[in-house]
Motif scaffolding. Structure first.
Motif, short mmCIF file in Angstrom:
data_model
loop_
_atom_site.label_atom_id
_atom_site.label_comp_id
_atom_site.label_asym_id
_atom_site.label_seq_id
_atom_site.Cartn_x
_atom_site.Cartn_y
_atom_site.Cartn_z
N TRP A 105 -22.65 -15.33 -41.29
CA TRP A 105 -22.94 -16.02 -42.55
C TRP A 105 -23.64 -15.08 -43.53
O TRP A 105 -23.26 -15.02 -44.70
CB TRP A 105 -23.82 -17.23 -42.30
CG TRP A 105 -23.14 -18.39 -41.64
CD1 TRP A 105 -21.93 -18.40 -41.01
CD2 TRP A 105 -23.64 -19.71 -41.55
NE1 TRP A 105 -21.66 -19.64 -40.53
CE2 TRP A 105 -22.69 -20.47 -40.85
CE3 TRP A 105 -24.80 -20.33 -41.98
CZ2 TRP A 105 -22.87 -21.83 -40.58
CZ3 TRP A 105 -24.97 -21.68 -41.71
CH2 TRP A 105 -24.02 -22.42 -41.02
N ILE A 106 -24.64 -14.37 -43.05
CA ILE A 106 -25.36 -13.45 -43.93
C ILE A 106 -24.43 -12.30 -44.34
O ILE A 106 -24.46 -11.85 -45.49
CB ILE A 106 -26.64 -12.92 -43.26
CG1 ILE A 106 -27.62 -14.07 -43.02
CG2 ILE A 106 -27.30 -11.85 -44.12
CD1 ILE A 106 -28.81 -13.68 -42.18
N GLY A 107 -23.59 -11.84 -43.42
CA GLY A 107 -22.66 -10.77 -43.74
C GLY A 107 -21.67 -11.15 -44.82
O GLY A 107 -21.43 -10.37 -45.76
N ILE A 108 -21.09 -12.33 -44.71
CA ILE A 108 -20.14 -12.80 -45.73
C ILE A 108 -20.85 -12.96 -47.08
O ILE A 108 -20.33 -12.54 -48.12
CB ILE A 108 -19.48 -14.13 -45.29
CG1 ILE A 108 -18.53 -13.89 -44.12
CG2 ILE A 108 -18.77 -14.81 -46.45
CD1 ILE A 108 -17.28 -13.11 -44.47
N ALA A 109 -22.04 -13.54 -47.07
CA ALA A 109 -22.80 -13.71 -48.31
C ALA A 109 -23.14 -12.36 -48.92
O ALA A 109 -23.06 -12.18 -50.15
CB ALA A 109 -24.07 -14.52 -48.04
N THR A 110 -23.50 -11.40 -48.09
CA THR A 110 -23.85 -10.07 -48.57
C THR A 110 -22.65 -9.40 -49.24
O THR A 110 -22.77 -8.86 -50.35
CB THR A 110 -24.36 -9.19 -47.41
OG1 THR A 110 -25.49 -9.81 -46.82
CG2 THR A 110 -24.72 -7.79 -47.89
N ILE A 111 -21.51 -9.45 -48.60
CA ILE A 111 -20.32 -8.80 -49.17
C ILE A 111 -19.87 -9.52 -50.44
O ILE A 111 -19.48 -8.87 -51.42
CB ILE A 111 -19.20 -8.73 -48.11
CG1 ILE A 111 -19.61 -7.74 -47.01
CG2 ILE A 111 -17.88 -8.31 -48.75
CD1 ILE A 111 -18.69 -7.70 -45.83
N ALA A 112 -19.96 -10.84 -50.46
CA ALA A 112 -19.57 -11.58 -51.67
C ALA A 112 -20.50 -11.25 -52.83
O ALA A 112 -20.04 -10.98 -53.95
CB ALA A 112 -19.59 -13.08 -51.38
N LEU A 113 -21.80 -11.23 -52.57
CA LEU A 113 -22.75 -10.88 -53.63
C LEU A 113 -22.61 -9.43 -54.06
O LEU A 113 -22.76 -9.11 -55.25
CB LEU A 113 -24.18 -11.17 -53.18
CG LEU A 113 -24.56 -12.64 -53.08
CD1 LEU A 113 -25.95 -12.79 -52.48
CD2 LEU A 113 -24.49 -13.31 -54.45
#
Length: 150
Positions: free
Chosen positions: A53-61
């Motif tokens: 979850w944090i990884g996806i959010a990080t890449i999206a941001l």
């Protein structure tokens, strides 16, 4: 960091900064592809852990930050006042996204849980890697927030 390390005029530093982040985004895309392919090939469910979850959010941001910065800083129609107003936010969100990347790496390492009675030598490598990632993050943040002398 490119602004601190790269020697030369500001436009050259800006271009190096832009290109390094573009390369990093390409590596992130390859990493995402590899993770989803591995999950698909092994039958594991996707996006079930805090790490994912944090990884996806990080890449999206990260991608959003890159796109917005491209428009604000390199688009010829952007006014200098817009750039000046956005610059502190760009730095702030850059630090936040970097911290999210550190957290993603640390939560990825936390998936390696070793039983207390059977503590293999690999556990020392995992723990050392986690500490090295943390110290790297501290040094980078320190380098970003300290005023430049050059």
């Amino acid at each position: 960091m490119a602004y601190r390390i790269v020697l030369g005029p500001r436009p050259a530093k800006k271009m190096v900064h832009l290109l390094l982040h573009l390369v990093a985004m390409a590596f992130a895309a390859v990493g995402l592809y590899a993770a989803f392919k591995y999950h698909h090939d092994t039958g594991l469910p996707d996006l079930r852990s805090l790490h994912s979850w944090i990884g996806i959010a990080t890449i999206a941001l990260y991608a959003l930050q890159w796109l917005v910065a491209f428009v604000y800083f390199l688009f010829p129609g952007a006014a200098m006042t817009m750039r000046a107003d956005y610059a502190p936010w760009h730095i702030f969100f850059g630090i936040v996204i970097f911290l999210m990347a550190i957290l993603t790496a640390e939560t990825g390492l936390a998936k390696f849980v070793f039983p207390f009675n059977d503590y293999p030598s690999e556990a020392f490598v995992i723990n050392f890697t986690g500490l090295a990632i943390l110290m790297f993050g501290v040094v980078v943040i320190l380098a970003v927030i300290l005023p430049s002398r050059y």
